[in-house]
Design a protein around this motif. Structure first.
Motif, PDB file in Angstrom:
ATOM      1  N   VAL A  28      39.505  44.126  34.520  1.00 32.36           N
ATOM      2  CA  VAL A  28      40.351  43.211  35.297  1.00 32.36           C
ATOM      3  C   VAL A  28      39.497  42.335  36.206  1.00 32.36           C
ATOM      4  O   VAL A  28      39.715  41.121  36.308  1.00 32.36           O
ATOM      5  N   LEU A  29      38.514  42.931  36.860  1.00 27.60           N
ATOM      6  CA  LEU A  29      37.652  42.168  37.758  1.00 27.60           C
ATOM      7  C   LEU A  29      36.871  41.101  36.999  1.00 27.60           C
ATOM      8  O   LEU A  29      36.794  39.944  37.432  1.00 27.60           O
ATOM      9  N   SER A  30      36.314  41.478  35.851  1.00 23.51           N
ATOM     10  CA  SER A  30      35.507  40.523  35.089  1.00 23.51           C
ATOM     11  C   SER A  30      36.358  39.376  34.555  1.00 23.51           C
ATOM     12  O   SER A  30      35.941  38.209  34.591  1.00 23.51           O
ATOM     13  N   ARG A  31      37.568  39.667  34.099  1.00 23.12           N
ATOM     14  CA  ARG A  31      38.446  38.611  33.596  1.00 23.12           C
ATOM     15  C   ARG A  31      38.955  37.726  34.732  1.00 23.12           C
ATOM     16  O   ARG A  31      39.170  36.521  34.545  1.00 23.12           O
ATOM     17  N   SER A  32      39.164  38.310  35.918  1.00 24.80           N
ATOM     18  CA  SER A  32      39.595  37.509  37.062  1.00 24.80           C
ATOM     19  C   SER A  32      38.491  36.550  37.493  1.00 24.80           C
ATOM     20  O   SER A  32      38.764  35.405  37.863  1.00 24.80           O
ATOM     21  N   VAL A  33      37.244  37.026  37.452  1.00 24.67           N
ATOM     22  CA  VAL A  33      36.113  36.158  37.788  1.00 24.67           C
ATOM     23  C   VAL A  33      35.966  35.055  36.750  1.00 24.67           C
ATOM     24  O   VAL A  33      35.705  33.889  37.076  1.00 24.67           O
ATOM     25  N   GLN A  34      36.145  35.406  35.499  1.00 20.28           N
ATOM     26  CA  GLN A  34      35.919  34.444  34.417  1.00 20.28           C
ATOM     27  C   GLN A  34      37.045  33.423  34.305  1.00 20.28           C
ATOM     28  O   GLN A  34      36.798  32.235  34.079  1.00 20.28           O
ATOM     29  N   LEU A  41      45.648  38.621  35.985  1.00 22.38           N
ATOM     30  CA  LEU A  41      47.015  39.123  35.922  1.00 22.38           C
ATOM     31  C   LEU A  41      47.412  39.437  34.487  1.00 22.38           C
ATOM     32  O   LEU A  41      48.025  40.479  34.216  1.00 22.38           O
ATOM     33  N   ALA A  42      47.073  38.555  33.551  1.00 26.65           N
ATOM     34  CA  ALA A  42      47.391  38.796  32.141  1.00 26.65           C
ATOM     35  C   ALA A  42      46.712  40.068  31.648  1.00 26.65           C
ATOM     36  O   ALA A  42      47.320  40.883  30.945  1.00 26.65           O
ATOM     37  N   SER A  43      45.458  40.248  32.036  1.00 24.44           N
ATOM     38  CA  SER A  43      44.713  41.442  31.626  1.00 24.44           C
ATOM     39  C   SER A  43      45.321  42.696  32.242  1.00 24.44           C
ATOM     40  O   SER A  43      45.457  43.728  31.576  1.00 24.44           O
ATOM     41  N   ALA A 182      41.424  43.890  42.522  1.00 19.56           N
ATOM     42  CA  ALA A 182      40.442  43.319  41.603  1.00 19.56           C
ATOM     43  C   ALA A 182      40.788  41.867  41.266  1.00 19.56           C
ATOM     44  O   ALA A 182      39.900  41.010  41.181  1.00 19.56           O
ATOM     45  N   ILE A 183      42.086  41.582  41.080  1.00 14.07           N
ATOM     46  CA  ILE A 183      42.517  40.215  40.773  1.00 14.07           C
ATOM     47  C   ILE A 183      42.212  39.287  41.941  1.00 14.07           C
ATOM     48  O   ILE A 183      41.705  38.167  41.751  1.00 14.07           O
ATOM     49  N   PHE A 184      42.501  39.737  43.157  1.00 10.42           N
ATOM     50  CA  PHE A 184      42.252  38.909  44.334  1.00 10.42           C
ATOM     51  C   PHE A 184      40.753  38.637  44.496  1.00 10.42           C
ATOM     52  O   PHE A 184      40.341  37.482  44.706  1.00 10.42           O
ATOM     53  N   VAL A 188      38.952  34.921  44.058  1.00 12.01           N
ATOM     54  CA  VAL A 188      38.161  34.277  45.115  1.00 12.01           C
ATOM     55  C   VAL A 188      36.807  33.847  44.568  1.00 12.01           C
ATOM     56  O   VAL A 188      36.341  32.722  44.812  1.00 12.01           O
ATOM     57  N   ILE A 189      36.170  34.754  43.809  1.00  9.24           N
ATOM     58  CA  ILE A 189      34.864  34.420  43.221  1.00  9.24           C
ATOM     59  C   ILE A 189      34.998  33.262  42.249  1.00  9.24           C
ATOM     60  O   ILE A 189      34.174  32.338  42.235  1.00  9.24           O
ATOM     61  N   ALA A 190      36.049  33.279  41.445  1.00 12.49           N
ATOM     62  CA  ALA A 190      36.254  32.224  40.447  1.00 12.49           C
ATOM     63  C   ALA A 190      36.414  30.865  41.115  1.00 12.49           C
ATOM     64  O   ALA A 190      35.866  29.856  40.655  1.00 12.49           O
ATOM     65  N   ASN A 191      37.175  30.816  42.204  1.00 10.38           N
ATOM     66  CA  ASN A 191      37.378  29.543  42.907  1.00 10.38           C
ATOM     67  C   ASN A 191      36.084  29.003  43.497  1.00 10.38           C
ATOM     68  O   ASN A 191      35.884  27.790  43.588  1.00 10.38           O
ATOM     69  N   ARG A 192      35.198  29.895  43.880  1.00 11.47           N
ATOM     70  CA  ARG A 192      33.936  29.465  44.479  1.00 11.47           C
ATOM     71  C   ARG A 192      32.948  28.943  43.430  1.00 11.47           C
ATOM     72  O   ARG A 192      32.177  28.021  43.715  1.00 11.47           O
ATOM     73  N   VAL A 193      32.969  29.552  42.239  1.00 16.34           N
ATOM     74  CA  VAL A 193      31.964  29.167  41.238  1.00 16.34           C
ATOM     75  C   VAL A 193      32.455  28.056  40.308  1.00 16.34           C
ATOM     76  O   VAL A 193      31.652  27.419  39.630  1.00 16.34           O
ATOM     77  N   ARG A 194      33.766  27.817  40.275  1.00 18.58           N
ATOM     78  CA  ARG A 194      34.344  26.933  39.267  1.00 18.58           C
ATOM     79  C   ARG A 194      33.828  25.498  39.366  1.00 18.58           C
ATOM     80  O   ARG A 194      33.726  24.802  38.368  1.00 18.58           O
ATOM     81  N   SER A 195      33.486  25.061  40.566  1.00 20.45           N
ATOM     82  CA  SER A 195      33.043  23.681  40.731  1.00 20.45           C
ATOM     83  C   SER A 195      31.558  23.495  40.450  1.00 20.45           C
ATOM     84  O   SER A 195      31.046  22.393  40.585  1.00 20.45           O
ATOM     85  N   HIS A 196      30.872  24.538  40.059  1.00 25.06           N
ATOM     86  CA  HIS A 196      29.442  24.450  39.766  1.00 25.06           C
ATOM     87  C   HIS A 196      29.191  24.947  38.340  1.00 25.06           C
ATOM     88  O   HIS A 196      29.376  26.127  38.057  1.00 25.06           O
ATOM     89  N   TYR A 197      28.750  24.026  37.494  1.00 26.31           N
ATOM     90  CA  TYR A 197      28.609  24.364  36.076  1.00 26.31           C
ATOM     91  C   TYR A 197      27.655  25.515  35.844  1.00 26.31           C
ATOM     92  O   TYR A 197      27.921  26.407  35.040  1.00 26.31           O
ATOM     93  N   TRP A 198      26.535  25.514  36.537  1.00 27.62           N
ATOM     94  CA  TRP A 198      25.547  26.560  36.292  1.00 27.62           C
ATOM     95  C   TRP A 198      26.056  27.929  36.724  1.00 27.62           C
ATOM     96  O   TRP A 198      25.701  28.957  36.135  1.00 27.62           O
TER      97      TRP A 198
END
Length: 222
Positions: A28-34, A41-43, A182-184, A188-198
């Motif tokens: 769940v954590l890995s899918r939420s980050v990705q 939530l789906a996972s 885990a979803i939360f 949060v991590i996903a929102n932080r990394v999403r704007s940076h391609y690398w």
């Protein structure tokens, strides 16, 4: 032991089960980050349905039957590990596909392009695909299987089939708090990394490693 005491015992055991690190929480954590909170939530819903299927097996006595055929449990474990390894390969392939795409253009990919690609990636990995992945992973989760085989059979003689199903259903319900956390965190991590391609690329690689680790956990956890 009265019914309330039994229910409280099962709830307590379920909370301990969900709080301890294992394949489900890591998934769940890995899918939420990705994929963000929606992917997590789906996972998580898929894992919950997988847990309800385990509860149904326990209510019908199929868990007791499975104990008589150890090879069946081994087969489930191998299939689950192989599927997780495939998902790890899929994430790694996506990460290196992005590398190839960025190498083939003269212009660097902007942060906006990274956001669009991430959203398209989630649209390809549809809700139902992530959901079904969660169901399969929970069904092959050795921690859940061992719990239902070792803990729940002691209550079979005290309950009807419906009563046993309702009691066993408390186990996936108790996993909700850990999944929400885990979803939360992943969102949060996903929102932080999403704007940076690398960083998006790094997340794909990290998720591949996590999924590969979960596959090894499923394979060797007894």
């Amino acid at each position: 032991m009265d019914q309330l005491s039994i229910a409280l015992t099962v709830i307590g055991a379920g909370l301990l089960l969900s709080a301890s690190p294992g394949p489900s929480m890591a998934y769940v954590l890995s899918r939420s980050v990705q994929f963000g909170s929606s992917g997590g939530l789906a996972s998580s819903l898929g894992l919950a349905v997988g847990g309800m299927i385990h509860a149904l097996f326990a209510a019908l006595g199929l868990s007791l039957v499975a104990m008589q055929f150890p090879w069946l449990l081994q087969l489930i474990k191998y299939v689950g590990a192989a599927y997780l390894a495939y998902l790890a390969y899929d994430s790694l392939r996506a990460a290196f596909a992005k590398l190839d795409n960025s190498a083939s253009t003269d212009n660097p990919i902007s942060d906006a392009d990274a956001i669009v690609q991430t959203r398209e990636e989630f649209s390809r990995q549809t809700f139902w695909r992530l959901f079904s992945n969660g169901v399969l992973i929970e069904l092959s989760n050795p921690k859940t299987i061992i719990f239902f085989l070792s803990f729940m059979p002691q209550f079979v003689s005290q309950h009807s089939t419906i009563g046993m199903f309702l009691l066993s259903s408390l186990i996936p319900i108790t996993a909700i708090p850990a999944d929400l956390l885990a979803i939360f965190a992943g969102g949060v991590i996903a929102n932080r990394v999403r704007s940076h391609y690398w960083l998006v690329r790094g997340v794909n690689i990290a998720v591949a490693l996590v999924l590969a680790g979960i596959a090894l956990m499923v394979l060797f956890l007894d």
